[in-house]
Design a protein around this motif. Structure first.
Motif, PDB file in Angstrom:
ATOM      1  N   SER A 123       0.839  -1.208   0.000  1.00 35.78           N
ATOM      2  CA  SER A 123       0.000   0.000   0.000  1.00 35.78           C
ATOM      3  C   SER A 123       0.871   1.254   0.000  1.00 35.78           C
ATOM      4  O   SER A 123       0.556   2.226  -0.688  1.00 35.78           O
ATOM      5  CB  SER A 123      -0.976  -0.009   1.169  1.00 35.78           C
ATOM      6  OG  SER A 123      -0.312  -0.161   2.386  1.00 35.78           O
ATOM      7  N   ASN A 124       1.984   1.224   0.732  1.00 30.51           N
ATOM      8  CA  ASN A 124       2.890   2.379   0.720  1.00 30.51           C
ATOM      9  C   ASN A 124       3.584   2.523  -0.630  1.00 30.51           C
ATOM     10  O   ASN A 124       3.726   3.631  -1.148  1.00 30.51           O
ATOM     11  CB  ASN A 124       3.921   2.261   1.841  1.00 30.51           C
ATOM     12  CG  ASN A 124       3.295   2.439   3.200  1.00 30.51           C
ATOM     13  OD1 ASN A 124       2.294   3.124   3.350  1.00 30.51           O
ATOM     14  ND2 ASN A 124       3.871   1.809   4.203  1.00 30.51           N
ATOM     15  N   ALA A 125       4.016   1.392  -1.215  1.00 32.13           N
ATOM     16  CA  ALA A 125       4.648   1.448  -2.543  1.00 32.13           C
ATOM     17  C   ALA A 125       3.647   1.922  -3.596  1.00 32.13           C
ATOM     18  O   ALA A 125       3.996   2.709  -4.480  1.00 32.13           O
ATOM     19  CB  ALA A 125       5.197   0.064  -2.904  1.00 32.13           C
ATOM     20  N   GLY A 126       2.407   1.458  -3.493  1.00 31.19           N
ATOM     21  CA  GLY A 126       1.374   1.890  -4.424  1.00 31.19           C
ATOM     22  C   GLY A 126       1.078   3.367  -4.305  1.00 31.19           C
ATOM     23  O   GLY A 126       0.879   4.060  -5.309  1.00 31.19           O
ATOM     24  N   GLY A 131      -2.623  -1.178  -3.488  1.00 31.67           N
ATOM     25  CA  GLY A 131      -1.596  -1.820  -2.667  1.00 31.67           C
ATOM     26  C   GLY A 131      -2.184  -2.490  -1.447  1.00 31.67           C
ATOM     27  O   GLY A 131      -1.709  -3.549  -1.014  1.00 31.67           O
ATOM     28  N   ALA A 132      -3.228  -1.890  -0.875  1.00 27.91           N
ATOM     29  CA  ALA A 132      -3.886  -2.497   0.286  1.00 27.91           C
ATOM     30  C   ALA A 132      -4.542  -3.823  -0.084  1.00 27.91           C
ATOM     31  O   ALA A 132      -4.556  -4.763   0.721  1.00 27.91           O
ATOM     32  CB  ALA A 132      -4.916  -1.532   0.871  1.00 27.91           C
ATOM     33  N   ILE A 133      -5.063  -3.916  -1.302  1.00 24.67           N
ATOM     34  CA  ILE A 133      -5.627  -5.190  -1.767  1.00 24.67           C
ATOM     35  C   ILE A 133      -4.525  -6.234  -1.845  1.00 24.67           C
ATOM     36  O   ILE A 133      -4.682  -7.372  -1.404  1.00 24.67           O
ATOM     37  CB  ILE A 133      -6.317  -5.018  -3.136  1.00 24.67           C
ATOM     38  CG1 ILE A 133      -7.557  -4.141  -2.986  1.00 24.67           C
ATOM     39  CG2 ILE A 133      -6.682  -6.368  -3.738  1.00 24.67           C
ATOM     40  CD1 ILE A 133      -8.178  -3.714  -4.288  1.00 24.67           C
ATOM     41  N   ARG A 134      -3.381  -5.842  -2.374  1.00 21.09           N
ATOM     42  CA  ARG A 134      -2.244  -6.766  -2.473  1.00 21.09           C
ATOM     43  C   ARG A 134      -1.785  -7.192  -1.083  1.00 21.09           C
ATOM     44  O   ARG A 134      -1.473  -8.364  -0.849  1.00 21.09           O
ATOM     45  CB  ARG A 134      -1.111  -6.101  -3.247  1.00 21.09           C
ATOM     46  CG  ARG A 134       0.155  -6.894  -3.338  1.00 21.09           C
ATOM     47  CD  ARG A 134       0.111  -7.772  -4.542  1.00 21.09           C
ATOM     48  NE  ARG A 134       1.230  -8.692  -4.562  1.00 21.09           N
ATOM     49  CZ  ARG A 134       1.728  -9.179  -5.671  1.00 21.09           C
ATOM     50  NH1 ARG A 134       1.229  -8.840  -6.825  1.00 21.09           N
ATOM     51  NH2 ARG A 134       2.708 -10.022  -5.625  1.00 21.09           N
ATOM     52  N   ASP A 135      -1.735  -6.250  -0.142  1.00 21.56           N
ATOM     53  CA  ASP A 135      -1.347  -6.589   1.232  1.00 21.56           C
ATOM     54  C   ASP A 135      -2.323  -7.571   1.861  1.00 21.56           C
ATOM     55  O   ASP A 135      -1.926  -8.521   2.525  1.00 21.56           O
ATOM     56  CB  ASP A 135      -1.277  -5.324   2.106  1.00 21.56           C
ATOM     57  CG  ASP A 135      -0.040  -4.488   1.835  1.00 21.56           C
ATOM     58  OD1 ASP A 135       0.974  -5.048   1.374  1.00 21.56           O
ATOM     59  OD2 ASP A 135      -0.091  -3.276   2.098  1.00 21.56           O
ATOM     60  N   ALA A 136      -3.613  -7.335   1.671  1.00 20.64           N
ATOM     61  CA  ALA A 136      -4.632  -8.160   2.318  1.00 20.64           C
ATOM     62  C   ALA A 136      -4.727  -9.553   1.710  1.00 20.64           C
ATOM     63  O   ALA A 136      -4.887 -10.541   2.428  1.00 20.64           O
ATOM     64  CB  ALA A 136      -5.995  -7.471   2.234  1.00 20.64           C
ATOM     65  N   ALA A 155      -1.528  13.872  -8.696  1.00 20.02           N
ATOM     66  CA  ALA A 155      -0.699  13.190  -7.701  1.00 20.02           C
ATOM     67  C   ALA A 155      -1.536  12.721  -6.520  1.00 20.02           C
ATOM     68  O   ALA A 155      -1.349  11.605  -6.021  1.00 20.02           O
ATOM     69  CB  ALA A 155       0.414  14.117  -7.215  1.00 20.02           C
ATOM     70  N   ILE A 156      -2.477  13.541  -6.103  1.00 19.04           N
ATOM     71  CA  ILE A 156      -3.340  13.163  -4.976  1.00 19.04           C
ATOM     72  C   ILE A 156      -4.226  11.978  -5.370  1.00 19.04           C
ATOM     73  O   ILE A 156      -4.314  10.994  -4.639  1.00 19.04           O
ATOM     74  CB  ILE A 156      -4.189  14.364  -4.521  1.00 19.04           C
ATOM     75  CG1 ILE A 156      -3.282  15.443  -3.928  1.00 19.04           C
ATOM     76  CG2 ILE A 156      -5.255  13.927  -3.509  1.00 19.04           C
ATOM     77  CD1 ILE A 156      -3.960  16.762  -3.683  1.00 19.04           C
ATOM     78  N   GLY A 157      -4.858  12.063  -6.526  1.00 18.36           N
ATOM     79  CA  GLY A 157      -5.709  10.968  -6.991  1.00 18.36           C
ATOM     80  C   GLY A 157      -4.919   9.688  -7.220  1.00 18.36           C
ATOM     81  O   GLY A 157      -5.349   8.594  -6.854  1.00 18.36           O
ATOM     82  N   GLY A 158      -3.737   9.814  -7.822  1.00 18.41           N
ATOM     83  CA  GLY A 158      -2.895   8.646  -8.071  1.00 18.41           C
ATOM     84  C   GLY A 158      -2.421   8.001  -6.786  1.00 18.41           C
ATOM     85  O   GLY A 158      -2.357   6.776  -6.681  1.00 18.41           O
ATOM     86  N   ALA A 159      -2.080   8.826  -5.801  1.00 18.93           N
ATOM     87  CA  ALA A 159      -1.633   8.285  -4.511  1.00 18.93           C
ATOM     88  C   ALA A 159      -2.761   7.535  -3.821  1.00 18.93           C
ATOM     89  O   ALA A 159      -2.538   6.455  -3.255  1.00 18.93           O
ATOM     90  CB  ALA A 159      -1.114   9.416  -3.626  1.00 18.93           C
ATOM     91  N   TYR A 180      -2.648   3.560  -3.201  1.00 16.57           N
ATOM     92  CA  TYR A 180      -2.746   3.055  -1.832  1.00 16.57           C
ATOM     93  C   TYR A 180      -3.824   1.975  -1.728  1.00 16.57           C
ATOM     94  O   TYR A 180      -3.612   0.930  -1.122  1.00 16.57           O
ATOM     95  CB  TYR A 180      -3.045   4.202  -0.868  1.00 16.57           C
ATOM     96  CG  TYR A 180      -3.140   3.746   0.571  1.00 16.57           C
ATOM     97  CD1 TYR A 180      -1.995   3.559   1.314  1.00 16.57           C
ATOM     98  CD2 TYR A 180      -4.374   3.493   1.163  1.00 16.57           C
ATOM     99  CE1 TYR A 180      -2.064   3.127   2.631  1.00 16.57           C
ATOM    100  CE2 TYR A 180      -4.453   3.054   2.465  1.00 16.57           C
ATOM    101  CZ  TYR A 180      -3.295   2.881   3.197  1.00 16.57           C
ATOM    102  OH  TYR A 180      -3.379   2.439   4.493  1.00 16.57           O
ATOM    103  N   LYS A 181      -4.970   2.228  -2.341  1.00 13.14           N
ATOM    104  CA  LYS A 181      -6.073   1.246  -2.295  1.00 13.14           C
ATOM    105  C   LYS A 181      -5.679  -0.056  -2.988  1.00 13.14           C
ATOM    106  O   LYS A 181      -5.947  -1.141  -2.489  1.00 13.14           O
ATOM    107  CB  LYS A 181      -7.328   1.815  -2.959  1.00 13.14           C
ATOM    108  CG  LYS A 181      -7.888   3.015  -2.268  1.00 13.14           C
ATOM    109  CD  LYS A 181      -9.044   2.645  -1.455  1.00 13.14           C
ATOM    110  CE  LYS A 181      -9.659   3.912  -0.875  1.00 13.14           C
ATOM    111  NZ  LYS A 181     -10.576   3.625   0.149  1.00 13.14           N
TER     112      LYS A 181
END
Length: 110
Positions: A41-44, A72-77, A61-65, A69-70
């Motif tokens: 999620s941090n890398a994403g 990356g969170a799927i990948r983490d979970a 940049a805000i939208g992309g971040a 993050y979302k």
């Protein structure tokens, strides 16, 4: 004669009850609340922010971040690529996700 004096300190109050059962609840809920590393999620967020900045300056940049993050969170979970998780959904779930995504894209264009 007050009700507090009648019972004295022999009855536990709410704080004492919380302390008594805190360990039991903590053990039962440990798998549910155990924090996982949020590497993806941090890398994403970082990579999404950079790509968003390239495409659309600060708002991009805000939208992309946020999107990075979302994802990356799927990948983490799940421990799998987002595309693998998406392809394992049934067709109705995939259609709903694509419909919502298309609606957001078209609304952003107006």
């Amino acid at each position: 004669m007050g009700s507090g004096a009648a019972y004295g300190s022999s009855e536990p109050d709410a704080a004492q009850a919380d302390e008594m059962f805190a360990d039991a609840w903590a053990e039962m809920l440990r798998p549910e609340i155990q924090r996982k590393l949020s590497i993806w999620s941090n890398a994403g967020m970082l990579s999404g922010g950079v790509m968003g900045y390239i495409l659309g300056n600060i708002p991009g940049a805000i939208g992309g971040a946020l999107l990075g993050y979302k994802l990356g969170a799927i990948r983490d979970a799940k421990g799998k690529a987002v595309s693998e998780v998406f392809l394992r959904l049934n067709s109705q779930q995939r259609m709903e996700i694509l419909r919502e995504l298309a609606a957001k894209v078209f609304n952003a264009m107006n």
